[in-house]
Write a protein that holds these residues in place. Structure first.
Motif, PDB file in Angstrom:
ATOM      1  N   HIS A 128       0.828  -1.194   0.000  1.00 59.24           N
ATOM      2  CA  HIS A 128       0.000   0.000   0.000  1.00 59.24           C
ATOM      3  C   HIS A 128       0.872   1.257   0.000  1.00 59.24           C
ATOM      4  CE1 HIS A 128      -3.319  -2.647   1.354  1.00 59.24           C
ATOM      5  NE2 HIS A 128      -2.407  -3.158   2.167  1.00 59.24           N
ATOM      6  N   GLY A 158     -11.568  -0.423   7.946  1.00 59.44           N
ATOM      7  CA  GLY A 158     -12.398  -1.616   7.794  1.00 59.44           C
ATOM      8  C   GLY A 158     -11.887  -2.587   6.754  1.00 59.44           C
ATOM      9  N   ASP A 159     -11.145  -2.080   5.753  1.00 57.23           N
ATOM     10  CA  ASP A 159     -10.627  -2.961   4.709  1.00 57.23           C
ATOM     11  C   ASP A 159      -9.238  -3.501   5.034  1.00 57.23           C
ATOM     12  OD1 ASP A 159      -9.085  -0.715   4.427  1.00 57.23           O
ATOM     13  OD2 ASP A 159      -9.604  -0.326   2.329  1.00 57.23           O
ATOM     14  N   GLY A 160      -8.753  -3.253   6.250  1.00 62.92           N
ATOM     15  CA  GLY A 160      -7.464  -3.783   6.663  1.00 62.92           C
ATOM     16  C   GLY A 160      -6.284  -2.899   6.336  1.00 62.92           C
ATOM     17  N   THR A 161      -6.517  -1.784   5.645  1.00 65.20           N
ATOM     18  CA  THR A 161      -5.438  -0.831   5.393  1.00 65.20           C
ATOM     19  C   THR A 161      -5.309   0.111   6.584  1.00 65.20           C
ATOM     20  OG1 THR A 161      -6.897   0.755   4.299  1.00 65.20           O
ATOM     21  CG2 THR A 161      -5.867  -0.936   2.919  1.00 65.20           C
ATOM     22  N   GLU A 196     -21.947   3.319  -3.397  1.00 63.01           N
ATOM     23  CA  GLU A 196     -20.496   3.218  -3.331  1.00 63.01           C
ATOM     24  C   GLU A 196     -19.892   3.660  -4.654  1.00 63.01           C
ATOM     25  OE1 GLU A 196     -19.111   2.637  -0.574  1.00 63.01           O
ATOM     26  OE2 GLU A 196     -20.927   2.093   0.489  1.00 63.01           O
ATOM     27  N   PRO A 221     -11.540   5.874  -0.244  1.00 69.88           N
ATOM     28  CA  PRO A 221     -12.730   5.024  -0.079  1.00 69.88           C
ATOM     29  C   PRO A 221     -13.960   5.871   0.211  1.00 69.88           C
ATOM     30  CG  PRO A 221     -11.373   4.954   1.884  1.00 69.88           C
ATOM     31  CD  PRO A 221     -10.600   5.737   0.877  1.00 69.88           C
ATOM     32  N   ARG A 270     -18.243   5.944   1.336  1.00 68.58           N
ATOM     33  CA  ARG A 270     -19.440   5.311   1.864  1.00 68.58           C
ATOM     34  C   ARG A 270     -20.585   6.286   1.679  1.00 68.58           C
ATOM     35  NH1 ARG A 270     -20.531   0.936   4.717  1.00 68.58           N
ATOM     36  NH2 ARG A 270     -18.318   0.544   5.120  1.00 68.58           N
TER      37      ARG A 270
END
Length: 522
Positions: free
Chosen positions: A277, A333-336, A418, A452, A454
């Protein structure tokens, strides 16, 4: 006090400080050195309730030469007090510079592990501190590792990450293997003095990707930082599935590129990566990051905001380099990783200006009424597919200069659903100084990255401090430097395409953190 001997060190110490203080581009609520050169954050920690920031420092002038460890302390990560220089070069393995490193707690004894430079090579050294971290004694065993691993053709070898794992210390040294890619060599010790080589923790592949790309991993990894992003400690099994994170700054033949990080799992003697990343969309403008856990359990990260103007301009100004505002690192939430400025910065806010919620459709230009070059801006917006929002800062009255932060949402997908959003920093009109080469030139390269979404919503935080700009969009940071010449501070909004809902807009001017004169050697 160090003798000032470099050929460029022609400015008396008091004049060097006066030049730096007089520069209108010098930030006022970011940490900067008293004058001269600043680069990597080092030894960042909280010790007995006090936050400590050490940093690479050259008090001779605004150029990289015979690096010292500058030192400052804080109780709140907002205001800082200069402390005596912690390390300076001395005869022996660090005669040409005390380069980057870390601070660890060795059974109550503060201990620095750093790279000593001698004759164009760097080797690990150790220094032991007093209880208040004000004085330091170098270990007689220095260097504590006498050479890089035998039989390995390395590109470079420096910078450290050290942690306690069970009864042993473990250390990573940033490096690169010629013909393969960047790496971090793993070592183990019982006493921080005698180290056994274990092997490479992970080896990158420099043949993969575009060397000009924003995610190229480089031929050497500088300033490696390994940590557990959530609950638990390195080497343990995470109860909540928290990733382990390996941060590094990609380097290539003297060229500082950008900070990146792998998420994955550290176990045994290796790191198994799952994804790579970008750490900051500003690339080299947030470089050599280092982090630590404070007593509240927050992971705090600092980075070095490099300059985007010429060497000659830096020397003339009397200073170079800005420390980032401290950032709180969390897991999205996406692990990043997600980043936000420390909450305590709100104590510097003055002169609030708010705007009412409104719908922006085809808006040419909205004057916000905000004016200043030390600002904290917070916006909540909702972008429909195809919408573009532009926030202009540091604008001159005639519009000739302006730095533009842009959010653009791709077309397609259900309205309000989204989608993908791009954060972009446009610096093409940030300065009337010329772009490209030359002594008066400044860097205006575009910086951008994905954000990201939402429900199409973005929380945008923009901190402007004269020549330093730090942007956070839904936890994704973009850091850069700008060099306006007209002294403008106009803030504007526009929505040239699509529909943008402005849900909240709050702005503050930011107070200075320096209240009086500073000296090169506190």
């Amino acid at each position: 006090m160090t003798e000032l001997t470099h050929p460029l060190a022609t400015v008396p110490q008091d004049e060097l400080v006066a030049r730096a203080e007089a520069d209108p581009l010098r930030p006022r609520f970011h940490f900067v050195s008293p004058a001269g050169w600043l680069n990597d954050p080092n030894g960042v920690c909280q010790w007995n309730g006090v936050y400590h920031l050490f940093y690479q420092y050259n008090p001779e002038g605004a150029f990289h030469h015979r690096i010292h460890w500058g030192h400052a302390t804080s109780l709140d990560l907002v205001t800082w007090t200069d402390q005596p220089v912690a390390l300076e070069p001395s005869p022996g393995p660090d005669a040409d510079g005390c380069w980057s490193g870390v601070l660890v707690d060795d059974g109550g004894t503060p201990t620095l592990v750093y790279s000593g430079r001698l004759d164009e090579r760097e080797l690990p050294c150790v220094a032991v501190g007093s209880g208040d971290l004000s004085t330091w004694t170098k270990a007689p065993q220095n260097p504590v590792i006498s050479a890089p691993p035998a039989g390995v053709d390395i590109t470079a070898y420096r910078d450290h990450c050290v942690w306690r794992e069970g009864s042993r210390w473990r250390q990573l040294v940033g490096s690169g293997i010629r013909g393969r890619g960047g790496t971090a060599f793993l070592y183990e010790s019982a006493d921080l003095r005698s180290w056994d080589y274990v092997g490479p923790l992970l080896i990158g592949d420099a043949s993969q990707g575009d060397p000009a790309g924003t995610d190229w991993t480089g031929t050497m990894w500088e300033c490696v930082d390994l940590f557990r992003a959530g609950a638990g400690s390195l080497g343990s099994v995470p109860a909540d599935g928290s990733p382990d994170v390996l941060v590094f700054s990609a380097w290539n033949d003297g060229d500082t590129r950008h900070p990146l990080y792998w998420t994955g799992r550290y176990a045994g003697d290796s790191f198994e990566p799952s994804a790579l990343h970008r750490l900051d969309y500003g690339g080299r403008y947030f470089y050599a990051p280092q982090s630590f856990l404070d007593v509240a359990g927050r992971r705090i990260m600092f980075g070095w905001l490099q300059e985007g103007r010429s060497d000659a301009a830096m020397v003339e100004a009397g200073w170079s380099g800005v420390m980032s505002l401290p950032r709180v690192v969390t897991v999205a939430g996406d692990g990043t990783l997600a980043f936000a400025p420390v909450p305590g910065l709100a104590a510097l806010r003055r002169n609030h200006v708010g705007l009412p919620a409104r719908v922006l459709v085809g808006l040419g230009l909205l004057e916000t009424g905000v004016q200043g070059n030390q600002l904290d801006l917070e916006l909540d917006v909702q972008l429909e597919p195809g919408a573009v929002l532009r926030l202009g800062v540091l604008g001159s009255a005639d519009g000739a200069e302006e730095t533009v932060i842009e959010l653009s949402r791709a077309r397609g997908g259900a309205a309000g659903g989204e989608g993908q959003c791009v954060l972009r920093l446009d610096r093409t009109r940030s300065s009337l100084a010329p772009a490209g080469g030359g002594e008066a030139a400044v860097d205006v390269e575009e910086k951008s990255g994905p954000v990201p979404l939402r429900d199409g919503k973005v929380h945008l935080r923009v901190l402007v401090d004269r020549s330093a700009v730090e942007i956070f969009a839904n936890g994704k940071p973009l850091t850069a430097r700008v060099y306006p010449t007209l002294g403008g501070g106009r803030v504007t909004l526009s929505a040239p395409e699509g529909t943008v809902r402005l849900l909240d807009f709050d702005a503050w001017t930011m107070a200075d953190i320096w209240g009086g004169p500073r000296t090169l050697f506190p």
